[in-house]
Motif scaffolding. Structure first.
Motif, PDB file in Angstrom:
ATOM      1  N   LEU A 108       1.436   3.656   0.878  1.00 41.66           N
ATOM      2  CA  LEU A 108       2.585   2.969   0.286  1.00 41.66           C
ATOM      3  C   LEU A 108       3.457   2.233   1.298  1.00 41.66           C
ATOM      4  O   LEU A 108       3.904   1.128   1.015  1.00 41.66           O
ATOM      5  CB  LEU A 108       3.417   3.947  -0.548  1.00 41.66           C
ATOM      6  CG  LEU A 108       2.873   4.135  -1.961  1.00 41.66           C
ATOM      7  CD1 LEU A 108       3.485   5.362  -2.606  1.00 41.66           C
ATOM      8  CD2 LEU A 108       3.157   2.899  -2.815  1.00 41.66           C
ATOM      9  N   MET A 112       4.223  -1.760   0.972  1.00 39.56           N
ATOM     10  CA  MET A 112       5.577  -2.276   0.830  1.00 39.56           C
ATOM     11  C   MET A 112       6.070  -2.997   2.087  1.00 39.56           C
ATOM     12  O   MET A 112       7.226  -3.382   2.164  1.00 39.56           O
ATOM     13  CB  MET A 112       6.538  -1.133   0.491  1.00 39.56           C
ATOM     14  CG  MET A 112       6.310  -0.525  -0.882  1.00 39.56           C
ATOM     15  SD  MET A 112       6.483  -1.741  -2.225  1.00 39.56           S
ATOM     16  CE  MET A 112       8.202  -2.202  -2.025  1.00 39.56           C
ATOM     17  N   TYR A 114       6.306  -1.787   5.259  1.00 36.47           N
ATOM     18  CA  TYR A 114       7.050  -0.992   6.251  1.00 36.47           C
ATOM     19  C   TYR A 114       6.100  -0.431   7.305  1.00 36.47           C
ATOM     20  O   TYR A 114       4.952  -0.091   7.008  1.00 36.47           O
ATOM     21  CB  TYR A 114       7.744   0.204   5.583  1.00 36.47           C
ATOM     22  CG  TYR A 114       8.862  -0.170   4.648  1.00 36.47           C
ATOM     23  CD1 TYR A 114      10.069  -0.652   5.149  1.00 36.47           C
ATOM     24  CD2 TYR A 114       8.712  -0.035   3.273  1.00 36.47           C
ATOM     25  CE1 TYR A 114      11.099  -0.999   4.279  1.00 36.47           C
ATOM     26  CE2 TYR A 114       9.744  -0.375   2.401  1.00 36.47           C
ATOM     27  CZ  TYR A 114      10.930  -0.853   2.913  1.00 36.47           C
ATOM     28  OH  TYR A 114      11.949  -1.195   2.069  1.00 36.47           O
ATOM     29  N   ALA A 195       3.539  -5.015 -13.542  1.00 37.93           N
ATOM     30  CA  ALA A 195       3.019  -3.669 -13.782  1.00 37.93           C
ATOM     31  C   ALA A 195       3.000  -2.733 -12.592  1.00 37.93           C
ATOM     32  O   ALA A 195       3.450  -1.608 -12.675  1.00 37.93           O
ATOM     33  CB  ALA A 195       1.604  -3.769 -14.359  1.00 37.93           C
ATOM     34  N   GLN A 196       2.442  -3.175 -11.477  1.00 37.16           N
ATOM     35  CA  GLN A 196       2.207  -2.224 -10.383  1.00 37.16           C
ATOM     36  C   GLN A 196       3.466  -1.978  -9.563  1.00 37.16           C
ATOM     37  O   GLN A 196       3.602  -0.956  -8.930  1.00 37.16           O
ATOM     38  CB  GLN A 196       1.056  -2.744  -9.518  1.00 37.16           C
ATOM     39  CG  GLN A 196       0.859  -2.015  -8.215  1.00 37.16           C
ATOM     40  CD  GLN A 196      -0.268  -1.024  -8.301  1.00 37.16           C
ATOM     41  OE1 GLN A 196      -0.590  -0.548  -9.380  1.00 37.16           O
ATOM     42  NE2 GLN A 196      -0.871  -0.714  -7.201  1.00 37.16           N
ATOM     43  N   LYS A 197       4.352  -2.988  -9.535  1.00 40.02           N
ATOM     44  CA  LYS A 197       5.704  -2.860  -8.983  1.00 40.02           C
ATOM     45  C   LYS A 197       5.757  -2.708  -7.463  1.00 40.02           C
ATOM     46  O   LYS A 197       6.722  -2.185  -6.929  1.00 40.02           O
ATOM     47  CB  LYS A 197       6.469  -1.704  -9.654  1.00 40.02           C
ATOM     48  CG  LYS A 197       6.422  -1.707 -11.182  1.00 40.02           C
ATOM     49  CD  LYS A 197       7.242  -2.850 -11.764  1.00 40.02           C
ATOM     50  CE  LYS A 197       7.102  -2.982 -13.260  1.00 40.02           C
ATOM     51  NZ  LYS A 197       7.824  -2.012 -14.022  1.00 40.02           N
ATOM     52  N   GLU A 198       4.719  -3.159  -6.759  1.00 40.60           N
ATOM     53  CA  GLU A 198       4.824  -3.171  -5.305  1.00 40.60           C
ATOM     54  C   GLU A 198       5.088  -4.590  -4.811  1.00 40.60           C
ATOM     55  O   GLU A 198       4.254  -5.224  -4.193  1.00 40.60           O
ATOM     56  CB  GLU A 198       3.579  -2.547  -4.664  1.00 40.60           C
ATOM     57  CG  GLU A 198       3.702  -1.030  -4.627  1.00 40.60           C
ATOM     58  CD  GLU A 198       2.419  -0.324  -4.992  1.00 40.60           C
ATOM     59  OE1 GLU A 198       1.351  -0.936  -4.890  1.00 40.60           O
ATOM     60  OE2 GLU A 198       2.496   0.843  -5.408  1.00 40.60           O
ATOM     61  N   GLU A 543      14.147  -5.171  -9.372  1.00 42.01           N
ATOM     62  CA  GLU A 543      13.980  -5.348 -10.813  1.00 42.01           C
ATOM     63  C   GLU A 543      15.006  -4.527 -11.575  1.00 42.01           C
ATOM     64  O   GLU A 543      15.437  -3.476 -11.115  1.00 42.01           O
ATOM     65  CB  GLU A 543      12.550  -4.985 -11.261  1.00 42.01           C
ATOM     66  CG  GLU A 543      12.281  -3.505 -11.339  1.00 42.01           C
ATOM     67  CD  GLU A 543      11.104  -3.163 -12.252  1.00 42.01           C
ATOM     68  OE1 GLU A 543      10.361  -4.053 -12.680  1.00 42.01           O
ATOM     69  OE2 GLU A 543      10.943  -1.969 -12.534  1.00 42.01           O
TER      70      GLU A 543
END
Lengths: 547, 141
Positions: A108, A112, A114, A195-198, A543
């Protein structure tokens, strides 16, 4: 119709008959009523106009004249965990067991943008994918793997351009030219908002990065798919099959429009757009979805966007079986679910396939579980005879009826999206997010009312069930090692201020971003540093919280 | 039965898989709970701040990313630091059995994994919040 009409007679007999008494409803996974039968009178089709032989417009029956007789689908298991070294060992294991392509799952923090040593990364390093924070990590990930021969798919979206730059730079460091590289970056940012929100940056700058990648790929990395337009995550988030189909293709058309608006000839980039769909449990609904997708794409690309090359008309796609269909209860049953889903994907003409492992609702897959998943594909390919014949369900009245219906329902969504003012507007207004959340909630309610049966969960349950499969456990050691590696890199490399300024300058202007990104990768700039430089110019997206 | 139960539903960490959190939020709302859903990428600090400001009875954390030990530890520690002891910390997601003892030790309530029927977590929330409210009243008397 006379009383002697066979269809009429059947309908009358059916209406008089007793049906089984059960709360289970005859609905698809998407909640659509399934007709008890379809006949020739339900499906007005013209074979050559509406279906076409494989390799012929509109490609309903397949994109290639030889399909699986020419080349089997690519067996591509999505894998990544821990450090680059851990995952490199898994890749070698999969290749040794007959896998034919690689697919990178990033953790993750990487997804994202990082670094592994960032505050936000705490507890997440290497947990649901591999940590890759620099060119160094990418070099270790592909150590001993022939980058000029194996095709690599990378599931990366927000920071896709940066990871692609790491990959290109890693290949160059090994003497493999960009022109020899084959693979895909997912790079489908629209479905991230949906949908996946990354997501990282707001939609408009994200689209600019993507058009830069499309242009760079067309010129410098010609065998690379610069976007994999993905319905998989839309479906996993709870959409129906029609929503998956419609929203994915709408996203695809938005990329095509962005490419054209950026001044590119559609035939220079469209052949490098690929797709990625889910394969859920409703066997025929899924097959119809793939067939409808090919037909819709071909017609729009030719007739609406004016593409002249048949390579721009064909919709090529990867499939992954539905993670959300798997159950924690009696996990061995997941092997069976996955096998049916894999067969639907192959009957639908997929170009590559990932089969889920039975333990994926419990943890990242163990070696044993992933091997069974790969063997499932090999049994399907070599023992069942299914891939020997092309589009065997073509002409099935039910499947053709469903294919037509899928297309009609998708067209309704396209009109709705147009009315909203396009995909980005729809995202900003929360249209897609609400549609999907509503479908997910409906699905759950049907499950609780037992209108929908899930074996081992709401029926055929076992009391005192014991888990009898081994699980992969990921501890904190990857985080510790990544911190050390990054500290060593920062101490070793020269100043990266200049390459980061060059990225900001390109982001402010209109020069292609890939050039300074690759330079920064080579200079040892980290993912987090590069993404921060881009955020300085592009900002970040947040969002609204709705349910 | 006392006042409506107020629950904060959160997606902590970097993960964006919000299907479970949203379905649970809708289910609880339809079951008569007051649901506050704060969306994605909530840090433990934000979660505890919202829990206090919104005066909730319970916090439900949805975690699928494997970061559950880090996240639950931080949230329970921060609550303790703020002197908040009555708020139930519960949640769900992908949480391996071997981590459950550590989570219990932190004071985390029951956790619900995929396939749980809604009646099960609804009943748990009602019972547990009721018990905590009565305990709190008894302590205040």
């Amino acid at each position: 119709m006379s009383a002697s009409d066979p269809r009429k007679r059947w309908e009358e007999e059916f209406a008089k008959s007793r049906l089984r008494d059960d709360p289970e409803r005859f609905i698809t996974v998407s909640g659509e009523e399934v007709p008890a039968i379809r006949g020739p009178e339900d499906v007005p089709i013209d074979h050559d106009r509406d279906l076409g032989y494989p390799g012929q417009f509109p490609f309903t029956r397949g994109i290639h004249p030889t399909l699986y007789r020419g080349k089997l689908w690519t067996m591509r298991q999505f894998a990544g965990f821990g450090t680059a070294r851990d995952t490199n060992a898994r890749y070698k294991y999969l290749l040794a067991n007959g896998q034919t392509g690689l697919s990178v799952a990033f953790d993750l923090p990487t997804l994202m943008g990082y670094d592994s040593d960032a505050t936000f990364a705490e507890g997440e390093v290497g947990k649901c994918g591999v940590a890759v924070a620099s060119l160094d990590d990418m070099m270790v990930l592909f150590d001993g793997i022939p980058m000029g021969e194996v095709s690599t798919s990378m599931t990366i979206n927000g920071p896709a351009a940066v990871l692609w730059a790491f990959y290109i730079a890693a290949a160059q460091a090994r003497g493999v030219p960009s022109t020899a590289l084959r693979g895909t970056v997912q790079n489908d940012i629209l479905k991230e908002y949906i949908a996946q929100k990354e997501f990282i940056f707001p939609p408009h700058p994200s689209m600019r990065i993507i058009t830069d990648m499309m242009a760079f790929g067309a010129a410098e990395v010609p065998q690379w798919n610069t976007i994999s337009i993905s319905g998989y995550h839309i479906r996993e988030a709870g959409s129906t099959a029609v929503q998956e189909l419609a929203f994915t293709l709408a996203d695809g058309f938005a990329y095509v429009e962005a490419g054209i608006a950026a001044g590119m000839d559609v035939d220079t980039f469209a052949p490098r757009l690929s797709h990625f769909f889910n394969s859920h449990l409703d066997f025929f609904e899924e097959i119809a979805k793939y067939r409808a997708a090919r037909r819709i794409w071909a017609k729009r690309m030719r007739d609406k966007y004016g593409a002249k090359s048949p390579r721009s008309w064909v919709l090529r796609f990867h499939t992954q079986t539905a993670g959300c269909s798997l159950t924690e209860q009696q996990p061995e049953n997941n092997i069976v679910r996955t096998a049916f889903q894999a067969m639907a994907a192959v009957l639908g003409g997929t170009q590559s396939l990932h089969t889920n492992s039975m333990d994926e609702t419990l943890a990242l897959p163990s070696e044993k579980a992933v091997k069974i998943a790969l063997r499932t594909q090999q049994v399907l390919a070599h023992e069942t005879g299914v891939p020997y014949v092309m589009d065997p369900l073509g002409g099935s009245w039910y499947v053709e009826w469903l294919t037509n219906r899928m297309e009609e329902e998708a067209e309704k969504y396209f009109r709705k999206i147009d009315e909203l003012g396009g995909v980005i507007r729809g995202i900003e207004e929360g249209f897609f997010q609400r549609e999907i959340a509503r479908s997910a909630y409906e699905y759950q309610k049907a499950l609780e009312k037992e209108e929908r049966v899930v074996v081992g969960v709401n029926r055929f349950k076992e009391a005192d069930e014991k888990l009898e499969i081994p699980l992969l456990y990921i501890d904190e050691s990857a985080e510790v090692e990544q911190r050390k590696r990054l500290a060593a890199l920062r101490a070793r490399r020269g100043d990266v201020g200049g390459v980061l300024s060059a990225i900001r300058a390109a982001a402010r202007g209109s020069a292609n971003l890939m050039v300074p990104l690759i330079a920064a990768a080579k200079a040892g700039a980290t993912l987090g540093e590069i993404v921060t430089a881009l955020k300085d110019v592009f900002g970040e997206y947040r969002e609204p919280a709705e349910f | 039965m006392g006042a409506k139960i107020r629950i904060l539903i959160c997606k902590p960490g970097l993960d964006g898989h919000d299907r479970g959190a949203k379905v649970v939020a809708s289910t609880l709302r339809d079951a008569g709970f007051e649901v506050i859903y704060t969306g994605l990428r909530q840090s433990p600090e934000m979660i505890v701040r919202d829990a206090i400001q919104e005066d909730v009875d319970a916090i439900g954390l949805s975690v699928h990313s494997g970061a559950h030990l880090t996240i639950f530890r931080r949230v329970t520690e921060l609550l303790a630091k703020e002197g908040v002891h009555h708020v139930l910390v519960t949640g769900g997601g992908i949480i391996p059995d071997q981590d459950l003892p550590k989570l219990v030790e932190m004071g985390v309530g029951r956790l619900f994994r995929p396939g749980t029927k809604s009646e099960e977590y609804i009943a748990y929330l009602r019972d547990e919040v009721d018990r905590r409210r009565r305990e709190r009243e008894a302590a205040e008397v």
